[in-house]
Design a protein around this motif. Sequence first.
Motif, PDB file in Angstrom:
ATOM      1  N   PRO A   1       0.810  -1.234   0.000  1.00  0.00           N
ATOM      2  CA  PRO A   1       0.000   0.000   0.000  1.00  0.00           C
ATOM      3  C   PRO A   1       0.835   1.272   0.000  1.00  0.00           C
ATOM      4  N   HIS A   2       2.113   1.152   0.381  1.00  0.00           N
ATOM      5  CA  HIS A   2       2.960   2.339   0.430  1.00  0.00           C
ATOM      6  C   HIS A   2       3.363   2.828  -0.961  1.00  0.00           C
ATOM      7  N   LEU A   3       3.086   2.007  -1.992  1.00  0.00           N
ATOM      8  CA  LEU A   3       3.483   2.374  -3.341  1.00  0.00           C
ATOM      9  C   LEU A   3       2.412   3.173  -4.094  1.00  0.00           C
ATOM     10  N   GLY A   4       1.289   3.374  -3.471  1.00  0.00           N
ATOM     11  CA  GLY A   4       0.225   4.100  -4.166  1.00  0.00           C
ATOM     12  C   GLY A   4      -0.712   4.797  -3.201  1.00  0.00           C
ATOM     13  N   ILE A   5      -1.764   5.385  -3.740  1.00  0.00           N
ATOM     14  CA  ILE A   5      -2.775   6.084  -2.954  1.00  0.00           C
ATOM     15  C   ILE A   5      -4.108   5.380  -3.156  1.00  0.00           C
ATOM     16  N   ASN A   6      -4.755   5.031  -2.076  1.00  0.00           N
ATOM     17  CA  ASN A   6      -6.049   4.366  -2.122  1.00  0.00           C
ATOM     18  C   ASN A   6      -7.146   5.409  -2.369  1.00  0.00           C
ATOM     19  N   ALA A   7      -7.761   5.347  -3.546  1.00  0.00           N
ATOM     20  CA  ALA A   7      -8.764   6.348  -3.903  1.00  0.00           C
ATOM     21  C   ALA A   7      -9.983   6.293  -2.973  1.00  0.00           C
ATOM     22  N   ILE A   8     -10.289   5.099  -2.444  1.00  0.00           N
ATOM     23  CA  ILE A   8     -11.405   4.980  -1.505  1.00  0.00           C
ATOM     24  C   ILE A   8     -11.114   5.779  -0.240  1.00  0.00           C
ATOM     25  N   GLU A   9      -9.860   5.715   0.226  1.00  0.00           N
ATOM     26  CA  GLU A   9      -9.492   6.468   1.431  1.00  0.00           C
ATOM     27  C   GLU A   9      -9.520   7.974   1.170  1.00  0.00           C
TER      28      GLU A   9
ATOM     29  N   GLY B   1     -12.480  -3.040  -8.507  1.00  0.00           N
ATOM     30  CA  GLY B   1     -12.998  -3.926  -9.543  1.00  0.00           C
ATOM     31  C   GLY B   1     -13.228  -5.321  -9.007  1.00  0.00           C
ATOM     32  N   LYS B   2     -12.909  -6.322  -9.834  1.00  0.00           N
ATOM     33  CA  LYS B   2     -13.191  -7.709  -9.463  1.00  0.00           C
ATOM     34  C   LYS B   2     -12.082  -8.344  -8.637  1.00  0.00           C
ATOM     35  N   ASN B   3     -10.943  -7.665  -8.513  1.00  0.00           N
ATOM     36  CA  ASN B   3      -9.819  -8.243  -7.785  1.00  0.00           C
ATOM     37  C   ASN B   3      -9.619  -7.522  -6.460  1.00  0.00           C
ATOM     38  N   PRO B   4      -9.925  -8.184  -5.343  1.00  0.00           N
ATOM     39  CA  PRO B   4      -9.821  -7.512  -4.039  1.00  0.00           C
ATOM     40  C   PRO B   4      -8.386  -7.271  -3.583  1.00  0.00           C
ATOM     41  N   ASN B   5      -7.425  -7.816  -4.304  1.00  0.00           N
ATOM     42  CA  ASN B   5      -6.021  -7.602  -3.916  1.00  0.00           C
ATOM     43  C   ASN B   5      -5.400  -6.410  -4.646  1.00  0.00           C
ATOM     44  N   ILE B   6      -6.226  -5.623  -5.324  1.00  0.00           N
ATOM     45  CA  ILE B   6      -5.745  -4.400  -5.974  1.00  0.00           C
ATOM     46  C   ILE B   6      -6.286  -3.192  -5.211  1.00  0.00           C
ATOM     47  N   ILE B   7      -5.391  -2.336  -4.798  1.00  0.00           N
ATOM     48  CA  ILE B   7      -5.800  -1.084  -4.161  1.00  0.00           C
ATOM     49  C   ILE B   7      -6.146  -0.093  -5.277  1.00  0.00           C
ATOM     50  N   PRO B   8      -7.412   0.352  -5.342  1.00  0.00           N
ATOM     51  CA  PRO B   8      -7.811   1.184  -6.479  1.00  0.00           C
ATOM     52  C   PRO B   8      -7.226   2.586  -6.412  1.00  0.00           C
ATOM     53  N   GLY B   9      -6.660   3.016  -7.521  1.00  0.00           N
ATOM     54  CA  GLY B   9      -6.130   4.368  -7.590  1.00  0.00           C
ATOM     55  C   GLY B   9      -7.138   5.356  -8.154  1.00  0.00           C
ATOM     56  N   LYS B  10      -8.238   4.853  -8.716  1.00  0.00           N
ATOM     57  CA  LYS B  10      -9.235   5.721  -9.313  1.00  0.00           C
ATOM     58  C   LYS B  10     -10.590   5.528  -8.643  1.00  0.00           C
ATOM     59  N   ALA B  11     -11.332   6.599  -8.557  1.00  0.00           N
ATOM     60  CA  ALA B  11     -12.691   6.548  -8.017  1.00  0.00           C
ATOM     61  C   ALA B  11     -13.516   7.653  -8.655  1.00  0.00           C
ATOM     62  N   HIS B  12     -14.785   7.395  -8.768  1.00  0.00           N
ATOM     63  CA  HIS B  12     -15.732   8.389  -9.254  1.00  0.00           C
ATOM     64  C   HIS B  12     -16.798   8.590  -8.183  1.00  0.00           C
ATOM     65  N   PHE B  13     -17.167   9.832  -7.967  1.00  0.00           N
ATOM     66  CA  PHE B  13     -18.134  10.117  -6.900  1.00  0.00           C
ATOM     67  C   PHE B  13     -19.066  11.245  -7.329  1.00  0.00           C
ATOM     68  N   ALA B  14     -20.131  11.424  -6.555  1.00  0.00           N
ATOM     69  CA  ALA B  14     -21.068  12.536  -6.784  1.00  0.00           C
ATOM     70  C   ALA B  14     -21.430  13.148  -5.442  1.00  0.00           C
TER      71      ALA B  14
END
Length: 369
Positions: free
Chosen positions: A180-188, A219-232
């Motif tokens: 997780p230190h290599l990226g930013i979690n878009a959900i967070e 997405g479909k793989n829970p072992n990927i920390i998502p870097g993108k998110a869309h919100f409203a």
Amino acid sequence: MGQTLNEIWTHLHDNAEISWEEFKTTEYIVEQVTPYNPNKIETFDDMPGVVVEIGSGKPVVGVRADMDALWQEVGGVQQANHSCGHDAHMTTVIGVFKQLAEKNLNGTVRFIFQPAEEKGNGALAMVEKGVADDLDYLFGMHLRPKQELSSGEFAPAIIHGSAKFIKGSITSADTHGARPHLGINAIEVAADMIHHIRQSHFDPLIPHSIKMTELHAGGKNPNIIPGKAHFALDLRAQQNELMDAMSEQVERIARQLESLHNISIELETGAHMAAAVYNEEATALLDEGIQAVDADSRRAPITTTGGDDFHFYTLKRPQVKATMLAIGCDLGPGLHHPDMTFNFDAIPKAVDILSEAVEKALSQGGERA
């Protein structure tokens, strides 16, 4: 009057169409008004909607109904659903048309059946078509939840608040769940945005709210920390000035999180409905209409945090004197609830009230002339 009001409502309710797709609804309204030989029936090549006119000369009094339904799950099925009462609004205006079409009028009455109120841009499209350019008065209406009005009660103005819908996107790179230190979690990041929004404080004497109503990430793989998110985001404020302040705060939060996490956050306003500034003269005429039909049913103008693009008619054409009839009809559980129901008995009386108000506005215009 041909079909009864209940039959008209049943057809509109059973054949709901979402914003900008109300073409069959348009055709049905044309079918309802054509036998009365109105002076004008106007439809459009590039959008749904109908404008119908009876009478002639000045003043010009408008009556507006919104046409679109919401897309939502009803009984486990995704479908167009009139859970905001626009089917009742169209029924009411068709009723007013049929009632007034058989009278000698001292002016012009323009019936505006408008698409896409739920998108917040249908009224603007109708304004661009010129339907409000020469209006003197404009009357609208809206069913009210039982928390605001009891069944059979009517108010001569609905003081809507401002509403704004903001779409956003958070953009970084995906990373491995073990690193997780290599990226930013878009959900967070989205969670941080919610936290800072909830910690934003504005004048508590003015009703307002900001909340995140959509969030899509991963997405479909829970072992990927998502870097993108869309919100409203859904913003509400009872005054336009407060809406401006809230919008600026959302922008500041996005820029601060962008800097903190070294990511990109884009914001885009999808729709913006201004708070109502209702007209006292139009409100007085509608008030007289209520009292002429049933004085005991009259209530004071109501304030609501909901929004309506009806107010763009007056914002874009300031000469228009406008107000909206609030219809108490035991509506529950609430507007936009997929299982919303209301007491139809309020609709015939709403037809009578609006017809009275329109005739009083025509008379008022004649006196001024």
